[in-house]
Scaffold this active site. Structure first.
Site, PDB file in Angstrom:
ATOM      1  N   GLY A  25      59.501 -25.625  17.389  1.00 19.70           N
ATOM      2  CA  GLY A  25      59.074 -25.004  18.944  1.00 19.70           C
ATOM      3  C   GLY A  25      58.619 -27.268  19.330  1.00 19.70           C
ATOM      4  O   GLY A  25      57.616 -26.992  20.472  1.00 19.70           O
ATOM      5  N   ASP A  26      58.490 -27.433  17.847  1.00 21.40           N
ATOM      6  CA  ASP A  26      57.402 -28.803  17.568  1.00 21.40           C
ATOM      7  C   ASP A  26      58.277 -29.594  16.784  1.00 21.40           C
ATOM      8  O   ASP A  26      59.360 -29.477  16.055  1.00 21.40           O
ATOM      9  CB  ASP A  26      56.102 -28.780  18.210  1.00 21.40           C
ATOM     10  CG  ASP A  26      55.298 -30.238  18.780  1.00 21.40           C
ATOM     11  OD1 ASP A  26      56.576 -30.924  18.123  1.00 21.40           O
ATOM     12  OD2 ASP A  26      54.412 -29.838  19.817  1.00 21.40           O
TER      13      ASP A  26
END
Length: 478
Positions: free
Chosen positions: A263-264
């Site tokens: 997610g990053d």
């Protein structure tokens, strides 16, 4: 007390003997030694003299019963063997729910196949600890100088191994993500695994899921091997800040053969935040990253920064793949960061479906407080990219340095970028940078002229070996 001679271990041996006999009856001729070998041997930087199972300390693997006390009791007990050959805690198949727990030196946490350690979703099971001195505050919230302890934690340790037969550590971060999105956090979310002020660390052969925040975070540490991890989190914005691996003010680090869906940023190299990172002054340096596969639609394959105020230097990246990822190697910094990013070497990178291939910015905001020094300018220099292949790309490069503080020594060679069906009209956006290119398609901006036209030229990549590459693995057993 030598645990290898306890009644429990004799009972285990009897069970193994019965299983082998049953195998002989049902299958015929079986190489018993090979059967045992396949189930009990693993590579590690150190082997242990003593072993115990979590079940010996009251552990129950039903996915519902809390094992926080069992983990603490086991690790406290096994720490007694630190000076006598060390110890390993075996996590059998099952689902082992627990709150945060701390590791000890000369210790191995080994997850057998089908073993799952589940993080408690109760914030009370994560003690509050001081924020990192090189950050000055928590990343999510100031928190009055406190933050949540990581799920698996270690401080001032030597010779620690977290490994297994692809067992799973599940951070069950959904509640933490929800609280973050709805501004319900008073303290920064826990990372999944964090090791501080430690040396000789191995994290390998595991599946890591759903961290509340960053997954693997070695800080102020050295001599670290991270291998064969599968790291999975939903794409942003579902799982905010779930970076895969974040070496932070750490040196002599090897990261290889990992698969990350994040997610990053899949990997982010850090060294502290603004004036706090400058004061601590511990760089991240001498890092090898190779054979990495990354999927992160909203972030980078590998980010340098943005918290890089202690410096980032001598980073060697090769043989990596990015799929459906916002950018390749991204440099993120800002006025007030100070520090440096220099001597970065990248080669043999393949990218499929990218927004940017090359991305640097000197305007990445976010500061810890209002005390940032506007005169603290970062130094970005000697950045080398060679042998890059990309397809379905929206924009080749967005390279923005700082006015009056150029990013210098940028070298890009042997690059072929295939554009998407609807690419940006401006393919190379360049401001306040200096360097040159060779054999790059599409044609780069005027600030990166082709100075080696018609010549066989490649940007530099070091030929020496770092000490972490020569660490020999032992064949250990339990």
């Amino acid at each position: 007390m030598d645990r290898s001679s306890t009644p429990a271990m004799f009972q285990t041996m009897e069970v193994v003997f019965v299983i082998v006999l049953l195998g002989l009856v049902s299958v015929g001729r079986v190489d018993c030694r090979q059967a045992i070998k396949l189930n009990s041997e693993y590579p590690a930087i150190s082997c242990r003299k003593h072993s115990a199972s979590l079940t010996e300390y009251g552990g129950i693997g039903d996915g519902k019963t809390s094992n926080t006390k069992a983990f603490k009791k086991a690790i406290d007990d096994l720490s007694k063997f630190s000076s006598d050959g060390g110890a390993q805690l075996i996590i059998p198949p099952g689902k082992w729910l627990t709150g945060s727990f701390n590791l000890t030196s000369h210790f191995t946490l080994y997850l057998q196949k089908d073993a799952v350690i589940l993080a408690s979703q109760d914030a009370k099971d994560f003690p509050l600890i001081p924020v990192l001195p090189s950050y000055g505050r928590g990343r999510d919230a100031p928190g009055d100088g406190l933050r949540y302890n990581s799920f698996i934690h270690g401080t001032n340790l030597t010779d620690v191994i977290i490994t297994g037969a692809n067992g799973t550590i599940d951070g069950q971060g959904q509640n933490w993500w929800h609280r973050y999105h709805h501004n319900k956090l008073n303290y920064t979310r826990p990372t999944l695994i964090e090791i501080l002020y430690s040396s000789h660390i191995q994290i390998s052969n595991l599946t890591l899921l759903n961290s509340p925040q960053w997954f693997v975070h070695p800080v102020y540490s050295s001599n670290i091997i991270i291998q064969k991890l599968t790291i999975l989190a939903p794409y942003d914005p579902v799982s905010p800040n779930t970076d895969g691996i974040n070496p932070d003010s750490s040196s002599n680090v090897l990261i290889e053969d990992c698969y990350i869906v994040s997610g990053d940023d899949c990997i982010s190299l850090k060294s502290g935040w603004d004036q706090y990172g400058i004061k601590v002054g511990i760089p991240t340096q001498h890092v090898i990253i190779r054979r990495l596969t990354c999927i992160s639609p909203d972030s980078a394959l590998i980010a340098l920064g943005s918290e890089m105020s202690g410096g980032v230097q001598d980073i060697r990246i090769e043989d990596t793949v990015a799929i459906n990822t916002e950018s390749g190697i991204r440099i993120k910094t800002a006025i007030g960061r100070g520090g440096y990013v220099k001597d970065i070497f990248v080669r043999n990178v393949t990218m499929h479906t990218m927004k940017y291939v090359f991305w640097m910015t000197g305007m990445y905001g976010s500061h810890p407080d209002n005390n940032t020094d506007p005169k603290a300018l970062p130094v970005i220099q000697n950045i080398n990219y060679n042998d890059i292949r990309a397809e379905n790309v929206t924009m080749s490069a967005n390279l923005a340095g700082m006015k009056g503080n150029q990013f210098t020594g940028i070298c890009i060679s042997n690059v072929n970028i295939g554009l998407s069906a609807k690419p940006k009209e401006l393919q190379w956006n360049c401001t306040d940078i200096a360097g040159f290119t060779s054999g790059v398609t599409p044609k780069p901006c005027a600030l990166l002229p082709d100075k080696a036209a018609g010549k066989d030229f490649s940007c530099h990549f070091p030929t020496d070996r770092l000490p972490i590459e020569d660490v020999k693995m032992n064949t250990c057993s339990y």
